[in-house]
Design an enzyme around this catalytic site. Structure first.
Site, short mmCIF file in Angstrom:
data_model
loop_
_atom_site.label_atom_id
_atom_site.label_comp_id
_atom_site.label_asym_id
_atom_site.label_seq_id
_atom_site.Cartn_x
_atom_site.Cartn_y
_atom_site.Cartn_z
CB CYS A 133 -0.94 -0.01 1.19
SG CYS A 133 -0.19 -0.60 2.72
CD GLN A 160 3.07 2.19 6.29
OE1 GLN A 160 4.27 2.32 6.09
NE2 GLN A 160 2.46 1.03 6.13
CG HIS A 245 -1.08 3.91 4.54
ND1 HIS A 245 -1.75 3.54 5.68
CD2 HIS A 245 -0.51 2.76 4.06
CE1 HIS A 245 -1.61 2.23 5.87
NE2 HIS A 245 -0.88 1.73 4.90
#
Ligand code: A2P
Length: 337
Positions: A133, A160, A245
């Protein structure tokens, strides 16, 4: 393929944080699904998940789960992908795997559609890997700049969200926060320590005192950009955010780039929303705003004040969507739909 216009789609890990988002994304984007096969562990078999105004019954993942399946989206962890990815591919499905299992395999393309969709054409194992990600949102933001001035060095610090560690991690954050507010002792169930009202390094140790997550950003960035000379200096941390994030990125180029040029490139970049207000508190990309949306938000684009020709920017995206489920579905869309 089942028929030319619609596809049997399996989601392995359908009950997880990313798996649920995969179902929602397939539905929201009207991906042509003739039959959905929702797979999870034995624990969840027989339970139901919402699907297209009704429900789909979860089946236990097993060696026969992929018979007749055209597209298999995996998000049930690396060991499940390692075991069942090849089984799904062998039974004829194109596998799009969200785990780390196949990302650095030379025979598996690692794909972000806005950056390197053409890589997906060559897949000798029948498996396409979905990147980490943190890497996805960074390369979407940096690719247009790389094309213009070739990136030499990236220094990235991440912030994150807990959803990146799965559904149980979000519950842990909530329970810890509740305990803290009630002045009760905090007993972490998923995180290695206190995450509520705290910031922690939350990944296994890798080489040279960098975490495994940090090494993913190094290797995956180079593979996706197709440039092994890009230097990546990462620091990854977990913050008490539910979803979305954030990344602070310093980037140096082989030729000088000014913030104004970067902004004009980013304004037209696919998948990017540029937030280019002049400095104003609260007017920058934020996880609370990005959560539940598709774009990669780029803001705070500034000329570096110490390194001439380098830039600093702040990048935010929904890690469950563009960082995982959406990226996987976009790959499937471009291949089939
Ligand atoms: P289950 O809900 O039955 O445990 P998350 O990333 O949010 O933690 O979700 C992980 C997903 O992977 C869940 O859907 C989980 O199913 C699934 N999963 C974990 N282990 C297995 C396994 N051995 N076989 C099939 N599915 C698994």
């Amino acid at each position: 393929m089942s028929n030319a216009k619609s596809f049997v789609v399996a989601v392995a890990g359908a009950t997880g944080a990313v798996g649920r988002e995969m179902l929602k994304t397939l539905e929201a984007r009207r991906f042509p699904v003739s039959r959905l096969v929702a797979l999870a562990s034995k624990r969840s078999a027989g339970q139901k998940l919402p699907w297209k105004g009704g429900e789909v019954t979860i089946e236990e993942l097993g060696p026969k789960s992929f018979e007749g399946v055209d597209i298999a989206l995996f998000s049930a962890g690396a060991s499940v992908s390692r075991e069942y990815g090849p089984i799904a591919a062998k039974s004829g499905a194109v596998v799009i795997d969200n785990s780390s299992a196949w990302r650095m395999d030379a025979e598996c393309p690692l794909v972000v559609p806005e950056v390197n969709m053409s890589a997906a054409a060559k897949r000798p194992k029948g498996i396409i890997a979905n990147p980490n990600c943190s890497t996805i949102q960074m390369v979407v933001a940096l690719k247009p700049l790389h094309d213009a001035a070739r990136i030499k060095h990236i220094i990235v610090s991440t912030y994150q969200a807990t959803s990146g560690k799965g559904q149980a991690a979000v519950v842990d954050l909530m329970e810890q926060a509740r305990a803290a507010l009630d002045d009760k002792p905090i007993t972490p169930s998923v995180f290695p320590g206190q995450i509520a009202f705290n910031v922690i390094c939350d990944w296994k140790a890798g080489e040279a005192d960098y975490s495994e997550e940090e090494w993913k950003m190094v290797h995956e960035t180079r593979k996706i950009m197709g440039d092994d000379a890009i230097g990546v200096s990462p620091t990854t941390v977990r913050v008490p955010v539910v979803n979305g994030h954030s990344e602070s990125i310093h980037v140096q180029f082989h030729r000088a780039m000014k913030a104004e040029e970067a902004k004009s490139l980013l304004r037209n970049a696919e998948g990017v929303v540029l937030m280019d207000d002049a400095y104003a508190p609260g007017k920058h990309p934020q996880p609370a705003h990005a959560s539940g949306t598709d774009p990669v938000y780029v803001g705070r684009v500034r000329d570096d004040i110490a390194v001439p020709g380098a830039l600093n920017l702040f990048v935010v995206a929904d890690n469950l969507r563009k960082g995982a489920a959406l990226n996987a579905v976009q790959i499937a869309e471009r291949l089939f739909a």
